[in-house]
Write a protein that holds these residues in place. Structure first.
Motif, mmCIF file in Angstrom:
data_model
loop_
_atom_site.group_PDB
_atom_site.id
_atom_site.type_symbol
_atom_site.label_atom_id
_atom_site.label_comp_id
_atom_site.label_asym_id
_atom_site.label_seq_id
_atom_site.Cartn_x
_atom_site.Cartn_y
_atom_site.Cartn_z
ATOM 1 N N UNK A 125 0.823 -1.215 0.000
ATOM 2 C CA UNK A 125 0.000 0.000 0.000
ATOM 3 C C UNK A 125 0.854 1.260 0.000
ATOM 4 N N UNK A 126 2.016 1.199 0.669
ATOM 5 C CA UNK A 126 2.887 2.378 0.764
ATOM 6 C C UNK A 126 3.414 2.804 -0.616
ATOM 7 N N UNK A 127 3.495 1.868 -1.552
ATOM 8 C CA UNK A 127 3.988 2.194 -2.898
ATOM 9 C C UNK A 127 3.109 3.265 -3.538
ATOM 10 N N UNK A 128 1.821 3.243 -3.228
ATOM 11 C CA UNK A 128 0.861 4.118 -3.909
ATOM 12 C C UNK A 128 0.349 5.246 -3.017
ATOM 13 N N UNK A 129 0.952 5.432 -1.839
ATOM 14 C CA UNK A 129 0.499 6.469 -0.920
ATOM 15 C C UNK A 129 0.943 7.853 -1.388
ATOM 16 N N UNK A 130 0.070 8.832 -1.198
ATOM 17 C CA UNK A 130 0.462 10.215 -1.393
ATOM 18 C C UNK A 130 0.433 10.729 -2.814
ATOM 19 N N UNK A 131 -0.043 9.936 -3.753
ATOM 20 C CA UNK A 131 -0.173 10.418 -5.133
ATOM 21 C C UNK A 131 -1.237 9.604 -5.848
ATOM 22 N N UNK A 132 -1.685 10.118 -6.963
ATOM 23 C CA UNK A 132 -2.730 9.474 -7.738
ATOM 24 C C UNK A 132 -2.069 8.558 -8.762
ATOM 25 N N UNK A 133 -1.992 7.278 -8.430
ATOM 26 C CA UNK A 133 -1.320 6.312 -9.302
ATOM 27 C C UNK A 133 -2.156 6.033 -10.545
ATOM 28 N N UNK A 134 -1.500 5.472 -11.551
ATOM 29 C CA UNK A 134 -2.227 5.003 -12.726
ATOM 30 C C UNK A 134 -3.170 3.882 -12.329
ATOM 31 N N UNK A 135 -4.222 3.727 -13.103
ATOM 32 C CA UNK A 135 -5.160 2.627 -12.924
ATOM 33 C C UNK A 135 -5.039 1.657 -14.093
ATOM 34 N N UNK A 136 -5.433 0.433 -13.869
ATOM 35 C CA UNK A 136 -5.357 -0.568 -14.932
ATOM 36 C C UNK A 136 -6.114 -0.110 -16.173
ATOM 37 N N UNK A 137 -7.225 0.596 -15.957
ATOM 38 C CA UNK A 137 -8.045 1.079 -17.078
ATOM 39 C C UNK A 137 -7.297 2.083 -17.942
#
Length: 250
Positions: free
Chosen positions: A201-213
């Protein structure tokens, strides 16, 4: 006439999102993976929109791959699009502390598996004089980062294979597209960190990551390009990501 696509790693993440995008565009589906329950569930849903079948195999096993593709019903034997999505990252440590099993999983899945599936499909494409292969690389294939040497090497291999495929196959009417995503919030990090949900979960904390879509939309764009256009190579970052390990977090 509707096209048919074979998607590896179709049961989750980018593969699943791509299958859904293709179904919405009327592309028939061969859904491939290692989890029959998920394949069956997804096929039941998408089968309401397009013709759909499933193949259960591990891309790392060349015999399984060849036998599975050869077993396809006649209606699915002419594969127009191959999406080599199956792959993995295992562990994140300095090279001197790397685990042989992790290295094997990454090289066998990300490189050899891609080759095995491609080999099983390319002959038919050449015979028909058309086709489109989409390989999922990574920004890790563009730039090596610390503690990820073998994963990065496996994705650099995908980049080289994509280039080589384009050189070998363009003359046969086959397009090759290489897609290199940045940080996509899927099961990727959970697998890499061996089920450690907190660390993943920490990998994606604090920013809007890409989504699979987001990646599925790009794949769909590439395969729907006009006949005279090849989308050869696409790198996709989240807006907050400047390099594989450079992310600006809030």
């Amino acid at each position: 006439m509707s096209r048919t696509a074979l998607i590896t790693g179709a049961t989750s993440g980018i593969g699943k999102a791509t299958a859904e995008a293709f179904a919405n565009s009327g592309i028939n589906l061969i859904l491939c993976g290692r989890r029959q329950d998920r394949l069956t569930e997804l096929a039941a849903i998408l089968g309401k929109q397009v013709k759909t079948t499933t193949l259960l195999f591990d891309v790392r096993d060349s015999a399984e791959v060849i036998n599975a593709v050869a077993s396809l019903p006649e209606a699915f034997q002419d594969i127009d699009i191959l999406v080599n999505n199956a792959g993995n990252a295992h562990g994140m440590s300095p090279i001197q502390e790397g685990d042989f099993a992790d290295w094997d999983a990454m090289m066998d899945g990300n490189v050899k598996g891609l080759l095995y599936v491609s080999k099983a499909v390319i002959a038919g494409m050449i015979q028909r004089g058309k086709g489109h292969i989409v390989n999922l690389s990574s920004v890790a294939g563009k730039q090596t980062y610390a503690n990820g040497a073998v994963y990065c090497a496996s994705k650099k291999a995908v980049e080289a294979i994509s280039e080589g495929m384009r050189l070998d196959l363009t003359q046969h009417g086959i397009k090759v597209t290489n897609i290199a995503p940045g940080a996509v919030e899927t099961e990727f990090s959970l697998v890499r960190f061996k089920g450690d949900e907190s660390r993943a979960a920490k990998v994606y904390e604090g920013f809007d990551a890409l989504r699979a879509e987001d990646i599925a939309d790009t794949i769909l764009y590439a395969v729907k390009a006009p006949a005279h256009v090849t989308i050869a190579d696409v790198t996709i970052y989240a807006a907050a990501q400047a390099a594989p390990t450079t992310v600006y977090r809030k």
